[in-house]
Design a protein around this motif. Structure first.
Motif, PDB file in Angstrom:
ATOM      1  N   SER A 113     -14.663   1.047   2.480  1.00 29.75           N
ATOM      2  CA  SER A 113     -15.268   1.099   2.235  1.00 29.75           C
ATOM      3  C   SER A 113     -15.271   1.907   0.144  1.00 29.75           C
ATOM      4  CB  SER A 113     -14.946   2.583   2.879  1.00 29.75           C
ATOM      5  OG  SER A 113     -16.490   3.796   1.912  1.00 29.75           O
ATOM      6  N   MET A 114     -16.107   2.121  -1.087  1.00 30.85           N
ATOM      7  CA  MET A 114     -15.822   1.921  -2.394  1.00 30.85           C
ATOM      8  C   MET A 114     -16.566   3.342  -3.025  1.00 30.85           C
ATOM      9  SD  MET A 114     -15.943  -1.829  -3.776  1.00 30.85           S
ATOM     10  CE  MET A 114     -15.529  -1.758  -5.329  1.00 30.85           C
ATOM     11  N   PRO A 115     -16.692   4.185  -2.561  1.00 31.87           N
ATOM     12  CA  PRO A 115     -17.171   5.607  -3.069  1.00 31.87           C
ATOM     13  C   PRO A 115     -17.761   5.585  -4.505  1.00 31.87           C
ATOM     14  CG  PRO A 115     -14.861   6.082  -3.451  1.00 31.87           C
ATOM     15  CD  PRO A 115     -15.021   4.634  -3.560  1.00 31.87           C
ATOM     16  N   LEU A 116     -18.584   6.272  -4.976  1.00 32.86           N
ATOM     17  CA  LEU A 116     -19.210   6.232  -6.484  1.00 32.86           C
ATOM     18  C   LEU A 116     -17.843   6.853  -7.479  1.00 32.86           C
ATOM     19  CD1 LEU A 116     -21.217   5.403  -8.688  1.00 32.86           C
ATOM     20  CD2 LEU A 116     -22.173   8.187  -7.831  1.00 32.86           C
ATOM     21  N   ALA A 117     -17.164   7.484  -6.671  1.00 37.68           N
ATOM     22  CA  ALA A 117     -16.453   8.207  -7.154  1.00 37.68           C
ATOM     23  C   ALA A 117     -15.107   8.253  -6.386  1.00 37.68           C
ATOM     24  CB  ALA A 117     -16.586   9.727  -8.200  1.00 37.68           C
ATOM     25  N   GLY A 118     -14.403   8.534  -6.893  1.00 37.39           N
ATOM     26  CA  GLY A 118     -12.200   8.211  -6.182  1.00 37.39           C
ATOM     27  C   GLY A 118     -11.999   6.383  -6.050  1.00 37.39           C
ATOM     28  N   ALA A 119     -11.016   6.095  -5.025  1.00 39.13           N
ATOM     29  CA  ALA A 119      -9.975   5.613  -4.498  1.00 39.13           C
ATOM     30  C   ALA A 119     -11.065   5.013  -3.533  1.00 39.13           C
ATOM     31  CB  ALA A 119      -9.087   5.722  -4.694  1.00 39.13           C
ATOM     32  N   TRP A 120     -10.977   3.176  -3.290  1.00 39.16           N
ATOM     33  CA  TRP A 120     -11.707   2.443  -2.778  1.00 39.16           C
ATOM     34  C   TRP A 120     -10.573   2.099  -1.254  1.00 39.16           C
ATOM     35  CZ3 TRP A 120      -8.906  -1.749  -1.238  1.00 39.16           C
ATOM     36  CH2 TRP A 120      -8.061  -2.220  -2.349  1.00 39.16           C
ATOM     37  N   THR A 121     -10.533   2.534  -0.060  1.00 37.66           N
ATOM     38  CA  THR A 121     -10.105   2.301   0.896  1.00 37.66           C
ATOM     39  C   THR A 121     -10.413   0.698   1.994  1.00 37.66           C
ATOM     40  OG1 THR A 121     -10.858   4.418   2.112  1.00 37.66           O
ATOM     41  CG2 THR A 121      -9.141   4.385   1.092  1.00 37.66           C
ATOM     42  N   ALA A 122      -9.254   1.019   2.331  1.00 37.70           N
ATOM     43  CA  ALA A 122      -9.342  -0.441   3.611  1.00 37.70           C
ATOM     44  C   ALA A 122      -8.930  -0.244   5.099  1.00 37.70           C
ATOM     45  CB  ALA A 122      -9.593  -1.573   2.878  1.00 37.70           C
ATOM     46  N   GLU A 123      -8.951  -0.584   6.224  1.00 36.35           N
ATOM     47  CA  GLU A 123      -8.727  -0.214   7.298  1.00 36.35           C
ATOM     48  C   GLU A 123      -8.914  -1.401   7.577  1.00 36.35           C
ATOM     49  OE1 GLU A 123      -9.959   2.912   9.695  1.00 36.35           O
ATOM     50  OE2 GLU A 123     -11.552   3.042   8.566  1.00 36.35           O
ATOM     51  N   VAL A 124      -7.982  -2.622   8.037  1.00 41.88           N
ATOM     52  CA  VAL A 124      -7.599  -3.859   8.298  1.00 41.88           C
ATOM     53  C   VAL A 124      -6.985  -4.748   9.370  1.00 41.88           C
ATOM     54  CG1 VAL A 124      -8.040  -4.307   5.897  1.00 41.88           C
ATOM     55  CG2 VAL A 124      -5.791  -4.286   6.447  1.00 41.88           C
ATOM     56  N   GLU A 125      -7.391  -5.496  10.030  1.00 41.63           N
ATOM     57  CA  GLU A 125      -6.068  -6.111  10.946  1.00 41.63           C
ATOM     58  C   GLU A 125      -5.759  -7.062  10.414  1.00 41.63           C
ATOM     59  OE1 GLU A 125      -5.754  -6.616  16.468  1.00 41.63           O
ATOM     60  OE2 GLU A 125      -7.741  -5.741  15.525  1.00 41.63           O
TER      61      GLU A 125
END
Length: 223
Positions: A17-29
């Motif tokens: 998930s990439m927001p307009l403001a802030g840091a992107w995050t990822a949940e992976v397996e």
């Protein structure tokens, strides 16, 4: 079929998930019996094409029965680091922002949007996480920040460049200002204009069947 890897490891499923403001995050397996750790690069693409890479840091990871799950944040992982208080007088906003990123161990990409802004006559940075301190000073300066795909941090005013590729929309939810796209590569980003609409958030999905989709949430209230 999508090709998604972290190093030499195959990614079984992913939600980035990439927001307009802030840091992107990822949940992976991931297909490994060992937890992930440290700095990683998530490489996404298709066969016979250069992958699109996302550089981040593993915040949490656990392994069970030959698979590891991990939570990754864009950048070097320093935005959650608590920084000591600081006081400034007649300080350019760029100086305050640069200090936050340096103390957090993060890398600045574009800070030109801070040039020429009024000096901060007296600025007190409270003891707080680096990301929170960045939020406060950016609100005061009238700019925003976000972590880019390569893990560097951009600070400035949105310019809304047009998406350079050819979008292929597979479904749309007009009531909630969102749409799903089937792109050859995950190159749609927040801060772009997509078919004349402002992209506020992008969520890249890869499921255990290898299917790749990009969900776009539009910024309908932007000015």
């Amino acid at each position: 079929m999508s090709l998604v890897q972290i190093g030499a490891l195959e990614v079984i499923s992913l939600r980035l998930s990439m927001p307009l403001a802030g840091a992107w995050t990822a949940e992976v397996e991931v297909d490994t019996g060992e937890p992930l750790a440290g700095s990683v690069v998530v490489a996404m693409g298709v066969e016979d094409a250069a992958p699109v890479e996302f550089s981040g840091a593993v915040l949490e990871s656990r392994a069970f029965e030959g698979r590891a799950r991990a939570f990754i944040v864009g950048g070097r992982g320093g935005l959650r680091r608590e920084l000591p208080p600081r006081q400034y007088q007649l300080a350019p906003p760029r100086l305050v922002v640069s200090a936050i990123l340096r103390e957090a161990g993060e890398e600045a990409a574009e800070l030109e949007g801070l040039d020429g802004l009024p000096l901060l006559a007296r600025w007190v940075r409270a003891r707080a996480r680096a990301g929170d301190s960045l939020n406060v000073v950016c609100r005061r300066a009238g700019v925003s920040w976000r972590v880019r795909r390569n893990g560097t941090i951009r600070v400035g005013v949105e310019t809304w460049p047009a998406y350079p590729g050819r979008p292929f929309c597979v479904s749309e939810d007009g009531a909630h200002a969102r749409a799903m796209y089937a792109q050859e590569a995950p190159d749609i980003e927040p801060g772009m204009l997509l078919e004349g609409r402002r992209v506020g958030r992008v969520v890249h999905h890869v499921n255990d069947a290898g299917a790749f989709r990009t969900e776009v949430i539009f910024d309908e209230g932007g000015s």
